[in-house]
Design a protein around this motif. Sequence first.
Motif: not given
Length: 216
Positions: A22-24, A39-40, A44-45
């Motif tokens: 999952h990504r934001h 960015f992180l 990192l996802g």
Amino acid sequence: MQRSFRMIVFRRGSLAKGRDGHRHHPSTGAEERSSLGAFLSEKLGWPFHEGDRFHPEENVAKMARGEALTDQDRFPWLLQLHEAIKSERRSDSNALVACSALKRLYRLILLHGSKALPSSSEPGREHHALHPSLPDVYFLFLQADYHVLQQRIEARKGHYMKADLLGSQFDALEPPLEGQEKNVVLLDGSKSISDVAMEVEKHLSSHTGGGHEEKL
């Protein structure tokens, strides 16, 4: 004048991608902590919670008028962020929260919720009865010059917070208490986002946390 703002990181294991990959993606805010958080999150996802989005409409309207928020204005907002942190920790996931946790009391509320709220019958209780750190929660202390931050706020578009409010935030800032507020990572906000993110990753890779364990 060199001061600092914070972003919160909490981890439950390795630096692997978040659950289900999952990504934001980045938000529209251009302030340093939000940019670093986005960015992180992408790298990192990990889920990313932008603290500005948790403010009630009353707070947004007040800041849009150029009025500084009071503690009473911020308490409901901090409790909402605490619930987001608690939910992520209960799900045993890594996550990030962007939030200018200016005061020691605010940081206690983020960690402990309503238990840290001031009590008229027990003044000062929030500073003595609760542990100021948790082993899997890190506060990123972003150090940046006042004028640099002011320029960044003035350059961003579509955000309700006025640059005039920066001074009130710096006045309210209470740096971490040395030897008491553990799991604080000092970072140079003048560096590039990628360089700061690399420092954060190195820290998370080499530390397992040393704060007090709290049952959720």
